[in-house]
Motif scaffolding. Structure first.
Motif, PDB file in Angstrom:
ATOM      1  N   LEU A 410       0.641  -1.198   0.114  1.00 11.55           N
ATOM      2  CA  LEU A 410       0.016  -0.006  -0.058  1.00 11.55           C
ATOM      3  C   LEU A 410       0.618   1.346   0.003  1.00 11.55           C
ATOM      4  CD1 LEU A 410      -2.769  -1.175   2.446  1.00 11.55           C
ATOM      5  CD2 LEU A 410      -3.102  -0.416   0.011  1.00 11.55           C
ATOM      6  N   ILE A 411       1.971   1.355   0.702  1.00  8.64           N
ATOM      7  CA  ILE A 411       2.788   2.311   0.804  1.00  8.64           C
ATOM      8  C   ILE A 411       3.432   2.495  -0.516  1.00  8.64           C
ATOM      9  CG2 ILE A 411       5.010   3.315   1.764  1.00  8.64           C
ATOM     10  CD1 ILE A 411       4.184   2.077   4.453  1.00  8.64           C
ATOM     11  N   GLU A 412       4.018   1.538  -1.325  1.00  9.47           N
ATOM     12  CA  GLU A 412       4.727   1.697  -2.317  1.00  9.47           C
ATOM     13  C   GLU A 412       3.902   2.006  -3.500  1.00  9.47           C
ATOM     14  OE1 GLU A 412       8.049   1.792  -2.985  1.00  9.47           O
ATOM     15  OE2 GLU A 412       8.386   1.812  -0.969  1.00  9.47           O
ATOM     16  N   ILE A 530      -6.013   4.344   7.237  1.00 12.08           N
ATOM     17  CA  ILE A 530      -4.669   4.945   6.459  1.00 12.08           C
ATOM     18  C   ILE A 530      -4.928   6.214   6.400  1.00 12.08           C
ATOM     19  CG2 ILE A 530      -3.276   4.598   4.587  1.00 12.08           C
ATOM     20  CD1 ILE A 530      -4.554   1.763   4.486  1.00 12.08           C
ATOM     21  N   PHE A 531      -5.819   6.976   5.854  1.00 21.92           N
ATOM     22  CA  PHE A 531      -5.766   8.460   5.635  1.00 21.92           C
ATOM     23  C   PHE A 531      -5.685   9.179   6.799  1.00 21.92           C
ATOM     24  CE2 PHE A 531      -8.568   6.600   2.165  1.00 21.92           C
ATOM     25  CZ  PHE A 531      -7.398   6.327   1.216  1.00 21.92           C
ATOM     26  N   GLU A 592       7.877   5.930   6.137  1.00 27.20           N
ATOM     27  CA  GLU A 592       8.870   5.067   7.214  1.00 27.20           C
ATOM     28  C   GLU A 592       8.108   5.089   8.478  1.00 27.20           C
ATOM     29  OE1 GLU A 592      13.207   4.803   9.029  1.00 27.20           O
ATOM     30  OE2 GLU A 592      13.132   5.918   7.106  1.00 27.20           O
ATOM     31  N   LYS A 593       7.641   6.447   8.850  1.00 27.53           N
ATOM     32  CA  LYS A 593       6.985   6.576  10.015  1.00 27.53           C
ATOM     33  C   LYS A 593       6.010   6.029  10.620  1.00 27.53           C
ATOM     34  CE  LYS A 593       9.426  10.725  11.666  1.00 27.53           C
ATOM     35  NZ  LYS A 593       9.232  12.402  11.889  1.00 27.53           N
ATOM     36  N   ILE A 594       4.841   5.923   9.155  1.00 25.04           N
ATOM     37  CA  ILE A 594       3.586   5.433   9.287  1.00 25.04           C
ATOM     38  C   ILE A 594       3.545   3.905   9.031  1.00 25.04           C
ATOM     39  CG2 ILE A 594       2.558   7.372   8.434  1.00 25.04           C
ATOM     40  CD1 ILE A 594       1.774   5.983   5.715  1.00 25.04           C
ATOM     41  N   ASN A 595       4.426   3.128   8.525  1.00 23.73           N
ATOM     42  CA  ASN A 595       4.633   2.015   8.115  1.00 23.73           C
ATOM     43  C   ASN A 595       4.122   1.138   9.447  1.00 23.73           C
ATOM     44  OD1 ASN A 595       5.059  -0.546   6.659  1.00 23.73           O
ATOM     45  ND2 ASN A 595       6.849  -0.982   7.651  1.00 23.73           N
TER      46      ASN A 595
END
Length: 640
Positions: A410-412, A530-531, A592-595
Motif C-alpha cells: 500500500l505504501i509503495e 490509513i488516511f 517510514e513513520k507510518i509503516n
C-alpha cells in the motif's frame, strides 16, 4: 460375518480358472486347483456312478455318458443352458470346499467375470443364475476390469498409464471384446453382435478334419447319436490349434504338423493336424458365423473400427492391453501393432492370459472391499470438524503473514505515488489527496500484482501451517491401506500450476482468500484509518504551522480539529512551495513513520472481522474437502 477372502472365478467358454486373494493382505492372489490342475477345460460330464465331473476328469473318465463343453453364453431362458451353468458352478464350488482351498461360507466373496460387451441387465441376470448354485456372496464384473486390475497390480502399467487411456482387447473363446479404460473407468466399445471368438477356429479345424476323414459318414452318425464324442473331437482340434500358436516357427515346414488326438474306439481315430499352410487357409476362409468374412479379416476390421470410434472422441490409447487365451496368436498382436503404431501406442500382450482374468477378478474383489473401507475412513474425517478446526487454529498466522507485505504494498503503490502527485500539484487539496489515495489503494488491491502477493502468502501459510496438521489426519489412513502418504497430501502446496490442475484446490482457496482480504481492507474501514494516519498524523499540522496566522487573520475562529478540517478541505498550497515543503526525503520519512502504525491497523482490522473469517474458514474447508475427495479418487487405484 467379516469377508476374509475374495475368489476370482473365470468361467470361460474354453477354460476355467480360479484364484484367491486375502482381503487384509497385499500379497498376490494364489491360483486354486481342481483335479490337481490350475487351469481346467470348461467341461461338464455326467457319470452314472460318480455323478457330475468337471474339467479334465469329465474328459478322461471312462464311462462318462454326457459331456458338455463351450457352454458359456449370454443368459437366456433355455432350461438346458441354465441347468448346465448352474451345475458346473455348483460342482466347482463343492470341489473347492472339499479340498479345503476355500472356506465356502459368508467369509468368501466370489467375483465371476463376463464379457465387457454384456449389458447391465445381462450381468444382473447372469448373477442371478449363478447364485442359484448356492454361493452366498457373488458378484459379476466385466473381464476387462479384471485384466486391467491384474496389469496394474502386477506392475505392467505405470501410474501415468493408469490415469491415461488404455484399450483392452480381450480375445476369448466365444467373443472378442474391446474396452476403453479412461481415467480408471471402463467404457465398452459396442460392436453390436459380437461372435468373433477363437472357438470358431477350432470348429473350422474340426470341419476340415471331418471332411477329409476316411470314415466321414460313420463319424457323422456317431456324433449324432453320441454328442460327447464330437465334444471330445472338438477339444482335440483346440489342442492342435494351441500347440500350433505356441510354436508357429516349428510348423512352418510343410512336413511338420501340430496334432490333436481322439479315439472313438479301437478302430476309429480322429486326428486333427495343422501347419502354417493349413492355418493360413483356415484363418482366411469365409465363415458363415462372421457374415462370410474370414476370422483374420473380421479381427482386423474390428480393431480398425475400435480405433475409429476412439478417434471420434479424440482418444489415442497409450496402451493396448491384449488378454484372453487367443491373444497368444501372433498375428493378432501384429494386427494391433500395425493399426495402433508406436510411439503413440504400445501394444502389450499379457504373458499369462489363461491366468490373467482369474487373478484379476480376485484382485478386483479385494480392491472393491478395501476401496469401500478407504472411502468410509476418509468420509469420517471429512464429516468431522477437524479440517475446519485446523484452518481456524492457524488464522492468526495468516493475518501475521499478510500484514507486513500488504502494508509495504500500500505504501509503495498508493501512499507514496499519491503524495508525489500532491507534491507536483496534480492533486489540489488534502481532501482531494484523500480521494486519490483511496482510489489508488483500491486499484492496487484489485490488481494482479496484489493478488499474486496475497497468493504467495497464502501458499506459504497453507504449506507451513495447514498441510502439516492435515497430514497428521490423513497419514494414518494411508498407512492403514498401505498406500503412499503423498496420496492424500498436497506435497507441492496449493499452487494449481504445480499440483494436479484437476484438483483446483489452489484456485479455490486462493480466490476465496484474495477476495476476502480485498473486501476487508477496502470495505472494513482500513483505508479510512490509513488516511487518518497520513493526513492528520504526519502531514496536516506542519501545514498549519506555516499557514496558521493567515487562517486566523481571515477570521477563522477554529479549534484544533476545525483547523485540520479547514486545511484539508480549503488549503491549496502554491505549487512553487509544495516541493520544498514536501520533498522526496520527507515523503520517504512519512512513509517510514507510518509503516508500523499501518501494519498495526491492518492487523486490527483483519482480526476484528471474525464473522468474515468464519465464512472464509467454511469456504476454505469446503475447498479442501473437495480436493481431498479428488485426491482420494486418484489414490484408490493405488490400493491393492
Amino acid at each position: 460375518m467379516e469377508i476374509l477372502e475374495t475368489i476370482g472365478f473365470d468361467l470361460g467358454h474354453g477354460e476355467t480358472a480360479v484364484a484367491k486373494a486375502i482381503v487384509e493382505s497385499i500379497e498376490p492372489p494364489e491360483m486354486l486347483e481342481v483335479n490337481n490342475k490350475k487351469i481346467q477345460v470348461t467341461a461338464l460330464g455326467w457319470h452314472p456312478d460318480l455323478g457330475y465331473l468337471v474339467g479334465e476328469q469329465a474328459l478322461i473318465q471312462a464311462g462318462v455318458t454326457q459331456l458338455k463343453i463351450t457352454f458359456k453364453q449370454k443368459p437366456n431362458n433355455d432350461p438346458t443352458y441354465r441347468e448346465t451353468i448352474r451345475t458346473f458352478l455348483e460342482t466347482y464350488f463343492r470341489l473347492l470346499k472339499d479340498n479345503k482351498q476355500i472356506k465356502g461360507g459368508d467369509s468368501d466373496y466370489f467375483y465371476v467375470g463376463c464379457p465387457s460387451g454384456w449389458s447391465l441387465s445381462d450381468r444382473e441376470e447372469y448373477q442371478k443364475l449363478l447364485k442359484e448354485a448356492g454361493i452366498p456372496l457373488l458378484n459379476v464384473v466385466p473381464e476387462s476390469r479384471a485384466a486391467f486390475m491384474q496389469a496394474k497390480e502386477a506392475g505392467k502399467l505405470e501410474y501415468d498409464k493408469l490415469k491415461s487411456s488404455v484399450l483392452i482387447v480381450d480375445i476369448g473363446s466365444s467373443t472378442t471384446d474391446f474396452t476403453l479404460v479412461k481415467s480408471l473407468h471402463e467404457i465398452p466399445i459396442d460392436f453390436g453382435s459380437n461372435s468373433l471368438g477363437a472357438s470358431l477356429i477350432d470348429k473350422a479345424i474340426f470341419a476340415r478334419t471331418l471332411a477329409k476323414h476316411e470314415q466321414k459318414d460313420l463319424l457323422e452318425r456317431v456324433f449324432a447319436e453320441y454328442p460327447h464324442h464330437q465334444a471330445r473331437c472338438e477339444l482335440a482340434c483346440r489342442k492342435a490349434k494351441e500347440d500350433y500358436f505356441s510354436n508357429e516357427q516349428l510348423f512352418s515346414n510343410p512336413q511338420s504338423f501340430a496334432r490333436g488326438f481322439e479315439s472313438i474306439n479301437e478302430q476309429i481315430y480322429f486326428i486333427p493336424q495343422v501347419n502354417k499352410l493349413i492355418m493360413e487357409e483356415i484363418l482366411n476362409q469365409p465363415l458363415s458365423e462372421l457374415g462370410n468374412k474370414s476370422w483374420m479379416q473380421c479381427f482386423r476390421e474390428s480393431v480398425i473400427e475400435a480405433k475409429e470410434k476412439l478417434a471420434q472422441k479424440a482418444i489415442v490409447p497409450r496402451i493396448v492391453l491384449m488378454t484372453g487365451g487367443a491373444s497368444r496368436m501372433k498375428f493378432t498382436r501384429q494386427i494391433c501393432e500395425e493399426i495402433f503404431p508406436e510411439p503413440d501406442t504400445q501394444v502389450r500382450p499379457d504373458p499369462e492370459p489363461e491366468r490373467c482374468i482369474a487373478l484379476g477378478l480376485a484382485r478386483v474383489g479385494r480392491w472393491d472391499l478395501r476401496a469401500a473401507a478407504f472411502k468410509q475412513e476418509l468420509n469420517k474425517l471429512l464429516d468431522s470438524d477437524k479440517i475446519k478446526d485446523i484452518i481456524k487454529k492457524h488464522i492468526p498466522e495468516l493475518v501475521e503473514l499478510l500484514t507486513q507485505p500488504l502494508s509495504f504494498g500500500l505504501i509503495e503503490n498508493a501512499i507514496k505515488p499519491g503524495l508525489k502527485d500532491w507534491q507536483s500539484n496534480k492533486v489540489r487539496t488534502l481532501a482531494d489527496l484523500e480521494i486519490a489515495l483511496k482510489k489508488r489503494a483500491e486499484q492496487w488491491l484489485k490488481s494482479d500484482r496484489a493478488k499474486l502477493l496475497i497468493d504467495n502468502q497464502c501458499v506459504s501459510w497453507f504449506n507451513s501451517k495447514i498441510q502439516p496438521d492435515l497430514a497428521l489426519e490423513t497419514d494414518p489412513i494411508c498407512r492403514k491401506f498401505q498406500i503412499p502418504r503423498s496420496s492424500l497430501r498436497f506435497e507441492e502446496g496449493i499452487d494449481p500450476d504445480v499440483v494436479n490442475p484437476d484438483l483446483s484446490i489452489g484456485d479455490a482457496i486462493l480466490a476465496e482468500t484474495v477476495a476476502f482480504i480485498v473486501n476487508v481492507v477496502i470495505g472494513g474501514g482500513t483505508l479510512a484509518s490509513i488516511f487518518l494516519l497520513i493526513i492528520t498524523g504526519h502531514f496536516t499540522w506542519p501545514i498549519a504551522l506555516v499557514y496558521g496566522a493567515s487562517a486566523i487573520a481571515a477570521g477563522m475562529e477554529l479549534n484544533r480539529k476545525g483547523v485540520k478540517d479547514a486545511i484539508k478541505t480549503n488549503m491549496d498550497i502554491p505549487s512553487w512551495l509544495r516541493s520544498s515543503f514536501l520533498n522526496d526525503s520527507k515523503i520517504e520519512n512519512i512513509c517510514e513513520k507510518i509503516n508500523p502504525d499501518l501494519e498495526m491497523t491492518l492487523k486490527e482490522q483483519l482480526t476484528a472481522n471474525q464473522a468474515a473469517f468464519d465464512e472464509l474458514i467454511v469456504k476454505v474447508g469446503q475447498s479442501l474437502q473437495k480436493a481431498l475427495n479428488a485426491k482420494a479418487e486418484e489414490a484408490i487405484i493405488l490400493i491393492q
